[in-house]
Design an enzyme around this catalytic site. Structure first.
Site, short mmCIF file in Angstrom:
data_model
loop_
_atom_site.label_atom_id
_atom_site.label_comp_id
_atom_site.label_asym_id
_atom_site.label_seq_id
_atom_site.Cartn_x
_atom_site.Cartn_y
_atom_site.Cartn_z
N ASP A 13 46.16 8.91 42.64
CA ASP A 13 45.05 8.83 41.68
C ASP A 13 45.42 8.07 40.41
O ASP A 13 44.92 8.37 39.33
CB ASP A 13 44.52 10.23 41.33
CG ASP A 13 44.13 10.98 42.58
OD1 ASP A 13 43.46 10.37 43.42
OD2 ASP A 13 44.52 12.15 42.72
N LYS A 16 44.73 2.95 41.67
CA LYS A 16 45.11 1.83 42.53
C LYS A 16 43.90 1.08 43.06
O LYS A 16 43.92 -0.14 43.18
CB LYS A 16 45.94 2.34 43.73
CG LYS A 16 47.25 2.98 43.33
CD LYS A 16 48.03 3.48 44.55
CE LYS A 16 47.38 4.65 45.24
NZ LYS A 16 47.32 5.90 44.46
N GLY A 40 41.37 8.57 48.23
CA GLY A 40 40.05 8.38 47.67
C GLY A 40 40.16 7.31 46.61
O GLY A 40 40.67 7.56 45.53
N HIS A 41 39.77 6.10 46.94
CA HIS A 41 39.91 4.99 46.01
C HIS A 41 38.55 4.68 45.40
O HIS A 41 37.63 4.25 46.09
CB HIS A 41 40.51 3.77 46.71
CG HIS A 41 41.94 4.01 47.12
ND1 HIS A 41 42.63 3.19 47.98
CD2 HIS A 41 42.80 4.99 46.79
CE1 HIS A 41 43.87 3.65 48.14
NE2 HIS A 41 43.99 4.75 47.43
N GLN A 225 48.02 7.34 48.01
CA GLN A 225 48.83 8.41 47.42
C GLN A 225 49.83 7.81 46.41
O GLN A 225 49.54 6.79 45.84
CB GLN A 225 49.55 9.24 48.50
CG GLN A 225 48.60 10.11 49.33
CD GLN A 225 47.91 9.36 50.46
OE1 GLN A 225 48.54 8.63 51.20
NE2 GLN A 225 46.62 9.51 50.57
N GLY A 303 36.86 16.62 45.41
CA GLY A 303 36.17 17.12 44.22
C GLY A 303 36.96 18.15 43.43
O GLY A 303 36.48 18.69 42.45
#
Ligand code: IMP
Ligand code: MG
Length: 431
Positions: A13, A16, A40-41, A225, A303
């Site tokens: 996070d 990236k 999650g990008h 990651q 979330g």
């Protein structure tokens, strides 16, 4: 265009997705090399927000080709949904996205096993994303898993193979976990339908990337990651199941070391972690809440509220060294705009002794107390800055300190979530 690897320097996070998006406009290829839908990008383009899990972030630029590399674990159900969602927003995907035939195929039972194992671990749970990542890599390593290339088989063979794998997993589900087995035939039939959708994109990545190998086509490697979540170099066992560090870029694409080019580490100007495990510079009180609110630190995949804390120089220097980072990019500097003062963990105190070398045994890390150095805040917005001179003096001093202590040039600074909110500093921030 020089090739470039984008690697997370912290616990993921770091932003990236935004950086890959910003740097992929003119490249021929964007290559994802490890992980799966645990990533999650998030990318903001004007008022539009895109969250990508499996599809490489380069897809938002027309004409860029994207590869899901062999080092990934791919959930065909999620991938189809992601492709359709992108197409609905007007992006062409299927004509320029490719999937390595050697990537591991993640099945619904991997997700079930992930959840059940976490529940069983109780207090010792890893806090996974529940996307089946660990069980899917386990099936790869014990040489029982399916691969994306299986989707090219004739339908009857694929269905038979899938049923065999599901029935084997059902034994574990019912006998070991006392859980409901999965409806083998229904799941296998779904997979056959998905194969029709995905098979046209499944390729021999060795062949597809011949231009990159020859140096006639450029590539940007998109890490997922971060270094501290790497299966070998991270805070084991509180890590993900793949090599998110530099070695993964090689094994996960099959490209040789000379294809890597620049190695850029991405670091937030502070630090976050989602999931369980040690985090020496974590802020537990209202200060942590303040950072979370200012940075909007909620997981893009699950979330979950992210744990927040100060920049950890000990862990970050380790990340620079482990990956051989040739330059770093600092993101979310603007999140610190309203802070009165900023701290950086410059060393750890481990049982009465001060250390500045990262302790690789993660049993030692929870025993480490951070030693902080304090920096004055700047109390001015940085979001409009587009060059170094636009930044408040204290913000520049903070960056100069980070550059010096990290031992790698800061080649970019992100001051907001939009594509344009970047300061590029190819020669570093220390003038
Ligand atoms: P898994 O990868 O879902 O097995 O989760 C293992 C650990 O890695 C958990 O602490 C997750 O929260 C963390 N993790 C996995 N993917 C990401 C990511 O993309 N960003 C941040 N943390 C992640
Ligand atoms: Mg993320």
């Amino acid at each position: 265009m020089e090739n470039r690897v984008i690697i997370g320097g912290q616990w993921g996070d770091e932003g990236k997705g935004k950086i890959v998006d910003a740097l992929s406009k003119d490249v021929d290829w964007v290559l994802r090399y490890q992980g799966g839908a645990n990533a999650g990008h998030t990318i903001h383009i004007g008022a539009d927000k895109h969250v990508l899990h499996l599809v490489p972030s380069g897809i938002l630029h027309d004409g860029v080709r994207c590869l899901l590399g062999g080092g990934m674990v791919i959930d065909p159900w999620s991938l189809r949904d992601e492709v359709l969602a992108l197409e609905q927003k007007g992006h062409s995907v299927r004509d320029r996205m490719y999937i390595s035939a050697t990537a591991a195929l993640l099945m619904p039972f991997h997700k079930r096993l992930d959840e059940l194992r976490e529940t069983r671990l109780k207090r010792k749970s890893i806090g996974t994303t529940g996307r089946g990542i660990g069980p899917a890599y386990l099936d790869k390593l014990q040489r029982t898993g399916m691969r994306m290339g299986d989707l090219l088989m004739p339908a009857e063979n694929l269905e038979r193979k899938a049923i065999e794998k599901i029935l084997a997993a059902n034994e574990v589900l019912s006998e070991f976990y006392d859980a409901e087995p999965l409806p083998a035939r229904i799941v296998a039939e779904e997979l056959v339908v998905l194969a029709q959708f995905l098979a046209p994109m499944v390729v021999n990545a060795y062949d597809k990337l011949s231009g990159v190998r020859a140096g006639t086509e450029s590539a940007l490697f998109e890490g997922a990651q971060g270094t501290m979540l790497d299966i070998d170099h991270g805070t084991f066992p509180y890590v993900t199941s793949s090599n998110s560090t530099i070695g993964g870029a090689l094994t996960g694409t099959g490209l040789p070391p000379r294809s890597l080019g620049e190695i850029n580490g991405i670091f937030k100007a502070y630090c976050t972690r989602v999931g369980n495990g040690p985090f020496p510079s974590e802020l537990l009180g209202t200060k942590g809440d303040e950072l979370r609110d200012a940075g909007g630190e909620y997981g893009a995949t699950t979330g979950r509220a992210r744990r927040c804390g100060w920049f950890d120089m000990v862990a970050s220097r380790y990340a620079v060294d482990i990956n051989g980072m040739t330059g770093v990019i600092i993101t979310k500097l603007d999140v610190l705009d309203d802070m009165d003062s900023i701290q950086v963990a410059t060393a750890y105190e481990l049982i009465g002794e001060e250390i500045d070398v990262y302790p690789v045994l993660s049993e030692q890390i929870p025993l480490c107390r951070p030693v902080y150095r304090e920096f004055p805040g700047w109390d001015k917005p940085t979001t409009e800055a587009r060059q170094l001179q636009d930044l408040p003096a204290n913000a520049r001093k903070y960056l100069e300190y980070l550059e010096k202590e990290l031992g790698a040039l800061i080649v970019g600074v992100s001051v907001g979530r939009d594509r344009e909110q970047m300061i590029w500093t190819p020669t570093g921030v220390t003038t």
